[in-house]
Design an enzyme around this catalytic site. Structure first.
Site, PDB file in Angstrom:
ATOM      1  N   ASP A  98       0.828  -1.207   0.000  1.00  0.00           N
ATOM      2  CA  ASP A  98       0.000   0.000   0.000  1.00  0.00           C
ATOM      3  C   ASP A  98       0.864   1.259   0.000  1.00  0.00           C
ATOM      4  OD1 ASP A  98      -2.302   1.484   0.013  1.00  0.00           O
ATOM      5  OD2 ASP A  98      -2.784   1.123   2.124  1.00  0.00           O
ATOM      6  N   ARG A 130       0.072   7.665  -2.518  1.00  0.00           N
ATOM      7  CA  ARG A 130       0.564   8.736  -1.632  1.00  0.00           C
ATOM      8  C   ARG A 130       2.043   9.032  -1.875  1.00  0.00           C
ATOM      9  NH1 ARG A 130      -1.165   5.902   3.411  1.00  0.00           N
ATOM     10  NH2 ARG A 130      -1.808   4.375   1.861  1.00  0.00           N
ATOM     11  N   ARG A 165      -0.357   9.146 -10.040  1.00  0.00           N
ATOM     12  CA  ARG A 165      -0.458   7.912  -9.255  1.00  0.00           C
ATOM     13  C   ARG A 165       0.253   6.734  -9.938  1.00  0.00           C
ATOM     14  NH1 ARG A 165      -3.972   7.410  -5.238  1.00  0.00           N
ATOM     15  NH2 ARG A 165      -4.188   5.206  -5.700  1.00  0.00           N
ATOM     16  N   ASN A 222     -10.501  -2.884  -6.268  1.00  0.00           N
ATOM     17  CA  ASN A 222      -9.699  -1.967  -7.101  1.00  0.00           C
ATOM     18  C   ASN A 222     -10.302  -1.771  -8.500  1.00  0.00           C
ATOM     19  OD1 ASN A 222      -6.468  -3.056  -5.772  1.00  0.00           O
ATOM     20  ND2 ASN A 222      -7.736  -1.331  -5.146  1.00  0.00           N
ATOM     21  N   ILE A 231      -7.092  -5.097   6.992  1.00  0.00           N
ATOM     22  CA  ILE A 231      -6.844  -6.338   6.235  1.00  0.00           C
ATOM     23  C   ILE A 231      -7.342  -6.175   4.791  1.00  0.00           C
ATOM     24  CG2 ILE A 231      -7.411  -8.813   6.111  1.00  0.00           C
ATOM     25  CD1 ILE A 231      -5.550  -8.131   8.431  1.00  0.00           C
ATOM     26  N   SER A 232      -8.333  -5.303   4.586  1.00  0.00           N
ATOM     27  CA  SER A 232      -8.820  -4.982   3.240  1.00  0.00           C
ATOM     28  C   SER A 232      -9.191  -6.210   2.405  1.00  0.00           C
ATOM     29  CB  SER A 232      -7.807  -4.115   2.482  1.00  0.00           C
ATOM     30  OG  SER A 232      -7.610  -2.899   3.144  1.00  0.00           O
ATOM     31  N   GLU A 273       0.961 -13.466  12.032  1.00  0.00           N
ATOM     32  CA  GLU A 273       1.436 -12.303  12.794  1.00  0.00           C
ATOM     33  C   GLU A 273       1.316 -11.092  11.867  1.00  0.00           C
ATOM     34  OE1 GLU A 273       2.343 -12.238  15.979  1.00  0.00           O
ATOM     35  OE2 GLU A 273       1.872 -14.379  16.065  1.00  0.00           O
TER      36      GLU A 273
END
Ligand code: FPP
Length: 249
Positions: A20, A24, A33, A68, A195-196, A207
């Site tokens: 991710d 940004r 982007r 997406n 978690i998306s 973990e």
């Protein structure tokens, strides 16, 4: 395949990454982007190379989610092109480095050119044994679980199974990931803590490590830092600390 308890926690067998922060990263540099995604593809190459060198057996990368598809058409087609470029440029390296490609997700939705390249790469890397690279493309965890449920329901209707036959093992066998172990470690970049819709079933005992670094800046040293954090965790799988220390069954 579920992970068994009491396995030494030093090096994860399976690392999954939510890559991710490409957008940004680009915005911070005044770039479009897609420039972030392009730089992100370089981090993909580096992460694969690093994981392979370390001896990680499975690396799963969340490259494009079901959600997406709702991004602007320009960004979606740019990402599809980038994935095609990646496969054209990297397939021979994957073979050279003994990396087997596997894809999870609704591949039928992908453009046919990309789909064909994926099938080609899967085919030519099928006998590679060094590491398995799993690309999650057009992937959603809920969709995967629903698909598995439908598959099992159809098998019950066809008389191949009864509802009483369905346990966790049978359910897992209907998931895209039926032939790979669950991730031991999930890394998410860019300071987001979600978690998306990624590997909802498989992450049950992973973990979770979050880093503020955006994916295009994720390098070998940041990867190592995440692995160190993983190694410092005690994985109890619901047992007590004492049981884990004495390796009690
Ligand atoms: C999330 O960042 C990233 C994606 C949706 C795409 C990931 C794709 C790549 C890393 C490049 C191509 C992949 C391969 C396998 C060659 P974001 O765009 O949501 O970032 P943001 O949250 O900062 O907007």
């Amino acid at each position: 395949m579920a992970t068994s308890p009491n396995k030494p926690a030093s090096l994860p067998e399976h690392v999954a990454i939510i890559m991710d922060g490409n957008g940004r990263w680009a915005k911070g540099k005044g770039l479009p982007r897609l420039a972030g995604h392009r730089q992100g593809a370089k981090s993909v190459r580096n992460a694969i190379e690093h994981a392979r060198k370390l001896g990680i057996h499975f690396l799963t990368l969340y490259a494009f989610s079901t959600e997406n598809w709702d991004r602007p058409e320009r960004e979606v087609s740019g990402l599809m092109k980038l994935l095609e470029e990646y496969l054209r440029g990297e397939t021979s390296n994957l073979v050279k480095n003994g990396i087997r490609l596997k894809v999870i997700g609704d591949v039928e939705r992908l453009p046919s050119g990309l789909r064909n390249l994926l099938l080609h790469t899967i085919d030519v890397t099928a006998r590679c044994t060094g590491m398995t690279l799993v690309l999650a493309l057009s992937y959603g965890g809920r969709g995967e679980i629903v698909k598995a449920a439908v598959n099992l329901a159809n098998r019950c209707v066809a008389g191949e199974l009864t509802p009483q036959d369905i346990d966790e093992g049978v359910f897992e066998s209907a998931l895209f990931t039926c032939d790979i172990p669950d991730p031991d470690l999930l890394i998410r970049t860019s300071n987001e803590f979600r978690i998306s819709n990624f590997l909802l079933w498989q992450l049950a005992y992973a973990e979770l490590v979050f880093t503020e670094v955006c994916w295009p800046d994720f390098d070998a040293s940041e990867f190592d830092r995440c692995l160190e954090e993983f190694a410092s965790r005690e994985r109890r799988f619901g047992r007590t600390s004492e049981q884990c220390l004495t390796k009690e069954a």
